[in-house]
Scaffold this motif. Structure first.
Motif, short mmCIF file in Angstrom:
data_model
loop_
_atom_site.label_atom_id
_atom_site.label_comp_id
_atom_site.label_asym_id
_atom_site.label_seq_id
_atom_site.Cartn_x
_atom_site.Cartn_y
_atom_site.Cartn_z
N SER A 126 0.91 -1.35 0.01
CA SER A 126 -0.02 -0.05 0.09
C SER A 126 0.88 1.35 -0.07
O SER A 126 0.27 2.24 -0.71
N VAL A 127 2.11 1.45 0.54
CA VAL A 127 2.91 2.38 0.77
C VAL A 127 3.62 2.58 -0.42
O VAL A 127 4.30 1.77 -0.95
N GLU A 128 3.54 4.01 -0.87
CA GLU A 128 4.51 4.38 -2.11
C GLU A 128 5.67 4.96 -1.79
O GLU A 128 6.73 5.00 -2.26
N CYS A 129 5.75 5.71 -0.66
CA CYS A 129 6.78 6.58 -0.37
C CYS A 129 6.92 6.96 1.09
O CYS A 129 5.69 7.16 1.68
N PHE A 130 7.74 6.77 1.93
CA PHE A 130 8.18 7.59 3.18
C PHE A 130 8.92 8.81 2.96
O PHE A 130 10.12 8.69 2.58
N VAL A 131 8.48 9.93 3.39
CA VAL A 131 9.27 11.01 3.28
C VAL A 131 9.69 11.69 4.76
O VAL A 131 8.79 12.19 5.38
N ALA A 132 10.80 11.72 5.01
CA ALA A 132 11.27 12.45 6.42
C ALA A 132 11.83 13.75 6.09
O ALA A 132 12.39 14.04 4.98
N GLN A 133 11.38 14.64 6.79
CA GLN A 133 11.68 15.95 6.88
C GLN A 133 12.14 16.81 8.07
O GLN A 133 11.76 16.37 9.02
N ARG A 134 12.94 17.82 7.92
CA ARG A 134 13.24 18.71 9.17
C ARG A 134 13.16 20.13 8.54
O ARG A 134 13.28 20.37 7.16
N LEU A 135 12.91 20.99 9.40
CA LEU A 135 13.28 22.32 8.98
C LEU A 135 14.51 23.13 9.53
O LEU A 135 14.85 22.84 10.61
N VAL A 136 15.35 23.41 8.55
CA VAL A 136 16.61 24.45 8.86
C VAL A 136 16.46 25.87 8.65
O VAL A 136 15.66 26.38 7.77
N ARG A 137 17.16 26.53 9.51
CA ARG A 137 16.95 28.00 9.33
C ARG A 137 18.04 28.80 8.17
O ARG A 137 18.95 28.13 7.96
N GLU A 170 14.24 13.63 2.77
CA GLU A 170 14.79 12.24 2.64
C GLU A 170 13.65 11.22 2.22
O GLU A 170 12.65 11.25 2.91
N PHE A 171 13.94 10.84 1.00
CA PHE A 171 12.49 10.09 0.26
C PHE A 171 13.05 8.51 -0.01
O PHE A 171 14.15 8.37 -0.51
N LEU A 172 12.38 7.89 0.84
CA LEU A 172 12.28 6.55 0.74
C LEU A 172 11.20 5.83 -0.09
O LEU A 172 10.19 5.75 0.23
N LEU A 173 11.81 5.61 -1.68
CA LEU A 173 10.46 5.20 -2.49
C LEU A 173 10.50 3.60 -2.24
O LEU A 173 11.74 2.84 -2.03
N MET A 174 9.40 3.16 -2.39
CA MET A 174 9.17 1.62 -2.20
C MET A 174 9.59 0.87 -3.51
O MET A 174 8.69 0.36 -3.83
N HIS A 175 10.69 0.64 -3.75
CA HIS A 175 11.38 -0.08 -4.80
C HIS A 175 11.01 -1.41 -4.41
O HIS A 175 10.78 -1.88 -3.19
N ILE A 209 16.82 -1.60 5.75
CA ILE A 209 16.14 -0.91 4.71
C ILE A 209 16.69 0.34 4.31
O ILE A 209 16.89 0.69 3.17
N LYS A 210 17.35 1.13 5.38
CA LYS A 210 18.03 2.24 5.20
C LYS A 210 19.13 2.04 4.16
O LYS A 210 19.81 2.76 3.24
N LYS A 211 20.03 1.02 4.38
CA LYS A 211 21.32 0.67 3.83
C LYS A 211 20.96 0.18 2.35
O LYS A 211 21.64 0.82 1.48
N LYS A 212 19.70 -0.65 2.23
CA LYS A 212 19.62 -0.85 0.78
C LYS A 212 18.97 0.26 0.14
O LYS A 212 19.23 0.65 -1.14
N ALA A 213 18.34 1.45 0.88
CA ALA A 213 17.65 2.53 0.12
C ALA A 213 18.95 3.42 -0.48
O ALA A 213 18.79 3.98 -1.46
N LEU A 214 19.92 3.43 0.46
CA LEU A 214 21.12 4.16 0.09
C LEU A 214 21.85 3.61 -1.19
O LEU A 214 22.35 4.13 -2.02
#
Length: 566
Positions: A443-454, A508-513, A529-534
């Motif tokens: 069901s999931v297409e993508c996880f997008v992590a985000q932060r705000l920087v000044r 940070e875009f983790l696409l569900m390949h 999962i992160k290692k494979k995504a990188l």
């Protein structure tokens, strides 16, 4: 001011190369129409700044020009002039020596002002020249916001102190909350917050003081306020409750409300949260602009990430999760996505807690757990309205997660958020809630992590020599370190001497390949999962942040502050 003196000032400014002859002629014509001081007219027309004008004016008038922000004023000097005098006459006491008080004024030719001060204060007064903006900022810094208002209350109603300290009679507090001075003080706090680009106002009671803090660009700052404001704590909170239509008599339970105000033509939606504490009620006011525009271009996405996002939001079904802590801009990102795909042939429904901004053409629902309207219950009802696109404010539990996934699998595009530190952590969070791996993977297409920087303040941006050890931590090789150019903000009035002004996002875009889906099906850890995504080309938050450092948008310190150590 005599014409001869006016012309002389204009000639001096031309001689210094500060204005042109043509600008002087325009200024003189406007001066004749309005009767205003020529210097003020030239500043208003934008031909010269106050900082350029006043040193020349001081030289012509043969008086001393001072930059108050470069001075440290003794508290004993401040006691010589009450706050209401300083605010009314727009002056700032800077020095007291041998029975002579030196005060900074923006119009030294106003002889009556100095004479009035001599009578009021009973001492000799000497006028010094300073810009009006410098004086206004100094009054706020040294006396505090609304100091003259608090002085007025104390002078005209000593009984108010006793009422506030005891805070037993609700009707008395309500009467005081409606007092013109309390209303004025609360308004001053709000107006100043809007001027300072504040996102949150915190009013915090402690045993012996009341603090007011502003959050600007994600960082909290104490603001100067009068010391005796503690006595009016209950009246201030009551005033805010009245504005938000909350129960003024209830001081034991948390309360939430909203206020709509207009400041300088801008409409603002204030979200009010009140918490009972040991020393009184603590208030948080979140300022939300009603005129905020949501655009993918303004989020700070790289061109590559923007293409990915535009591709994701065009999908007919599936879930897009945006992850990150509170205050990382998740809601703004989701609203930008919805705004991009919001058109007449799409039915969009959202369920949120709370509804932060109103989107035209989108049906928005506020959850009410006390009456049974939870995310899960709302989702079931939303399906009966035949939506094409849905947004769930947050997936907090198994029931909401399961329904959200089933909605996506039945042909709907769903946007939602999770509270995780990175994109790969989103998978682990769903599985921890009890979601079956095959449902999450399909069901999931993508996880997008985000932060705000000044962002670095553009007005005081300077080049900085990078620290070699820190650069190595970002993966920069020794031979390339000298080729790296980075910047920082020195600090100026525009950025309140922080070196930063405004914010942008890092992503940070983790696409569900297929390879990622396989790992999810086998319940692989977030690290795997992160290692494979990188390996598949994903850029981490820190990598995206480094790109913005190289572009001179932000600093390494900011990226380190908002991202975890690898």
């Amino acid at each position: 001011m005599p014409i001869k003196r006016t012309i002389l000032l204009g000639e001096r400014l031309i001689q210094r190369g500060l204005i042109s002859r043509r600008e002087l002629d325009k200024g003189l014509k406007e001066h004749e129409k309005t009767g205003q001081f020529l210097g003020t007219t030239l500043v208003k027309l934008g031909f010269i700044s106050e900082e350029e004008l006043y040193p020349v004016l001081a030289e012509q008038l043969r008086i001393e020009y001072v930059k108050i922000k470069e001075l440290t004023i003794d508290p004993n000097v401040l006691e010589k002039v009450p706050a209401r005098y300083a605010c009314h006459y727009k002056l700032m006491p800077v020095k007291f020596d041998k029975d002579i008080l030196n005060v900074a004024v923006s119009d030294p030719l106003d002889i009556r002002l100095l004479d009035d001060l001599r009578l009021l204060l009973g001492c000799d007064v000497v006028g010094l020249l300073a810009t009006e903006s410098d004086i206004t900022e100094a009054i706020r810094k040294y006396y505090g916001i609304g100091a003259e208002t608090i002085e007025e209350i104390v002078d005209t109603g000593e009984m108010a102190k006793d009422i506030e300290l005891s805070a037993k009679k609700t009707e008395d507090i309500e009467d005081l909350a409606e007092d013109a001075s309390i209303i004025k003080f609360v308004n001053q706090i709000l107006v100043q917050a809007v001027k300072d680009r504040v996102t949150d106002i915190h009013i915090e009671p402690y045993e012996d003081e009341l603090k007011v803090r502003y959050r600007v660009d994600g960082v909290l700052y104490d603001i100067p306020i009068p010391q005796n404001i503690k006595y009016f704590q209950a009246a201030i909170v009551s005033r805010i409750k009245i504005m938000a239509s909350l129960d003024i008599a209830e001081r034991r339970l948390p309360q939430d409300g909203r206020i709509k105000i207009k400041v300088g033509g801008e409409e603002l939606d204030l979200r009010i949260s009140i918490l009972p504490t040991q020393f009184g009620e603590s208030v948080d006011i979140r300022l939300l602009s009603g005129a905020m525009l949501y655009s993918l271009k303004n989020l700070g996405l790289s061109s590559y990430d923007q293409k990915i996002t535009e591709g994701l939001i065009k999908k007919p079904h599936g879930i897009i999760f945006v992850t990150g802590p509170t205050g990382s801009g998740k809601t703004t990102t989701l609203y930008a996505c919805l705004s991009k795909i919001n058109n007449k042939d799409k039915k969009i429904i959202t369920i949120e807690d709370p509804i932060e901004y109103q989107l035209k053409g989108v049906t928005q629902i506020q959850i009410h757990p006390r009456i049974g309207l939870s995310f899960a219950a709302g989702l079931r009802s939303m399906l009966r309205h035949d939506p094409d696109i849905m947004m769930v404010g947050e997936v907090r539990d198994f029931e909401t997660a399961e329904i959200t996934i089933r909605v996506a699998l039945t042909g709907h595009l769903v946007f939602s958020t999770l509270h995780t530190n990175d994109a790969a952590g989103g998978v682990a969070r769903l599985l921890d809630m009890g979601v079956e791996p095959y449902l999450a993977a399909s069901s999931v297409e993508c996880f997008v992590a985000q932060r705000l920087v000044r962002l670095i303040c553009p007005n005081c941006k300077v080049e900085k020599k990078p620290d070699k050890d820190i650069l190595k931590g970002f993966g920069i090789k020794e031979k390339n370190i000298n080729k790296v150019t980075i910047f920082e903000g020195k600090g100026c009035e525009s950025c309140k001497f922080t070196g930063y002004r405004g914010r942008t996002g890092i992503y940070e875009f983790l696409l569900m390949h297929e390879e990622i889906r396989e790992l999810v099906l086998h319940r692989s850890s977030a690290d795997q999962i992160k290692k494979k995504a990188l390996e598949l080309g994903m850029r981490t938050l820190r990598m995206d942040g480094w790109e913005k450092v190289k572009k001179g948008l932000t600093t390494i310190d900011e990226i380190i502050r908002v991202t975890e150590e690898d």
